[in-house]
Design an enzyme around this catalytic site. Structure first.
Site, PDB file in Angstrom:
ATOM      1  N   TYR A  93      66.167  61.443  50.308  1.00 53.04           N
ATOM      2  CA  TYR A  93      66.250  62.743  49.641  1.00 53.04           C
ATOM      3  C   TYR A  93      66.612  63.827  50.657  1.00 53.04           C
ATOM      4  CZ  TYR A  93      61.539  63.850  51.506  1.00 53.04           C
ATOM      5  OH  TYR A  93      60.459  64.092  52.314  1.00 53.04           O
ATOM      6  N   CYS A  94      67.204  64.900  50.156  1.00 53.63           N
ATOM      7  CA  CYS A  94      67.472  66.093  50.959  1.00 53.63           C
ATOM      8  C   CYS A  94      66.850  67.276  50.215  1.00 53.63           C
ATOM      9  CB  CYS A  94      68.956  66.274  51.234  1.00 53.63           C
ATOM     10  SG  CYS A  94      70.019  66.376  49.767  1.00 53.63           S
ATOM     11  N   TRP A  95      67.439  68.460  50.318  1.00 52.94           N
ATOM     12  CA  TRP A  95      66.828  69.629  49.694  1.00 52.94           C
ATOM     13  C   TRP A  95      66.958  69.617  48.175  1.00 52.94           C
ATOM     14  CZ3 TRP A  95      63.390  72.872  48.898  1.00 52.94           C
ATOM     15  CH2 TRP A  95      63.572  74.057  48.180  1.00 52.94           C
ATOM     16  N   GLY A  98      71.819  66.863  47.188  1.00 56.17           N
ATOM     17  CA  GLY A  98      73.234  67.174  47.391  1.00 56.17           C
ATOM     18  C   GLY A  98      73.935  66.205  48.319  1.00 56.17           C
ATOM     19  N   ILE A 122      63.978  67.241  47.297  1.00 54.78           N
ATOM     20  CA  ILE A 122      62.590  67.671  47.448  1.00 54.78           C
ATOM     21  C   ILE A 122      62.295  68.885  46.571  1.00 54.78           C
ATOM     22  CG2 ILE A 122      62.940  69.246  49.396  1.00 54.78           C
ATOM     23  CD1 ILE A 122      60.298  68.109  50.561  1.00 54.78           C
TER      24      ILE A 122
END
Length: 343
Positions: A93-95, A98, A122
């Site tokens: 996962y990233c922010w 994306g 996240i």
């Protein structure tokens, strides 16, 4: 091709110990807030992330993608090698779900490693956490360890946890001891991290009949307690720990270890100095500068913290107050356990 999963799916898989969540954001982003249990395998360093972000803002998204690709390509073998060491299936996962997590999932999948990607990143986990707190009724009974500063409430709470009693460790979740000196030697958590740890604790102990919690203010360090939790805590039985002054001083010196942080201790004192009678404040100031911490702590307790406690004591109804008089922490622990057996 990698699959995308929801926050709910991720948490179910985590509970079954089937996956490991992998945060591919920069180290600083990970440090500020991450899903509990995650590890950090970043696509970019903090400096590289700043470079790509600047290009995105000042030039174009396409130019930023090209720069990001150039930076990432040089570290691709090392990046993949870290995933090959994992013993469980990774969920990246990233922010916000994306390019970073998509890139990570794509290259890992190309190397025939089973991988999933968290939908919404996240940010979706944060939304889920907030929703959980808003829906939480905090209906379980609470028993609050309260008392004068230095009464060993945190130590007693941990000892009770070691004996199998369910606790909500507010100070640990906030990474703050709850006083003007509370951050010394620590780095306070932000609200996002606190909320996440709180929800994790509530979910883990969903079937217990009650929790033990320490008496804390509405705000501790950088975080604020959920209003319903705070109100429930204030209305619950308060187990007031009474220890001799010399024992309380001993507990504080052991917990805070002021000799390791003399400058921070002195600086923190300046924030409350004006609230103490001038001659006493001067004595405390001199004691701290001379590193006579035993005298300084004694004076702080007698002339600052104890009066605050006595004022707070008046906020509780007589039927809420459960006095625990003890000569030391061992005796206090025994009396608390005896009380809990009767309720």
């Amino acid at each position: 091709m990698f699959q995308e999963i929801t926050v709910t799916d991720l948490l179910k898989k985590q509970k079954k110990n089937e996956v490991v969540s992998v945060d591919v954001r920069s180290p600083q982003e990970f440090l500020e807030f991450h899903i509990p249990g995650s590890i950090n395998i970043p696509l970019f360093t903090d400096e590289e992330r700043e470079i790509v972000g600047t290009i995105y803002t000042k030039e174009s998204p396409e130019a930023a993608k090209q720069k990001g690709l150039a930076l990432f390509s040089t570290k691709l073998p090392a990046f993949i090698a870290q995933f090959k060491l994992l013993e469980k299936e990774p969920v990246v996962y990233c922010w916000r779900g994306g390019m970073r997590s998509k890139t990570a999932a794509t290259v890992v999948d190309l190397m025939d490693i089973n991988v999933s990607r968290l939908q919404g990143g996240i940010r979706s986990y944060r939304k889920w956490t907030v929703a959980q707190i808003e829906e939480e009724s905090f209906s379980k009974k609470l028993f609050v360890l309260n008392g004068y500063t230095g009464s060993g409430k945190t130590t007693l709470l941990h000892q009770l946890q070691d004996l199998g009693y369910p606790i909500i460790d507010i100070e640990k979740m906030a990474n703050h001891r709850g006083s003007v000196f509370g951050e010394i030697g620590l780095s306070s958590h932000n609200q996002k991290t606190f909320d996440s740890l709180l929800v994790q604790t509530l979910k883990k102990h969903s079937k217990v009949p009650f929790f033990l919690v320490e008496g804390e203010s509405r705000r501790i360090g950088k975080v604020t307690l959920p209003e319903r939790l705070y109100q429930k805590k204030e209305a619950s039985p308060q187990l007031f720990i009474y220890l001799p002054l010399e024992k309380r001083v001993e507990n504080i010196l052991k917990d805070y270890q002021p000799e390791k942080h003399p400058k921070e201790i002195l600086l923190a004192f300046q924030r409350i100095k004006k609230h103490i009678h001038t001659p006493i404040a001067k004595k405390i100031d001199v004691s701290l500068k001379n590193e006579n911490y035993q005298q300084a702590v004694s004076l702080l307790l007698i002339y600052y913290y104890d009066p605050l406690y006595e004022e707070k004591l008046g906020n509780y109804k007589p039927e809420q107050r459960v006095p625990i008089h003890a000569k030391n922490l061992e005796e206090a622990l025994g009396k608390i356990i005896d009380y809990l057996k009767e309720v």
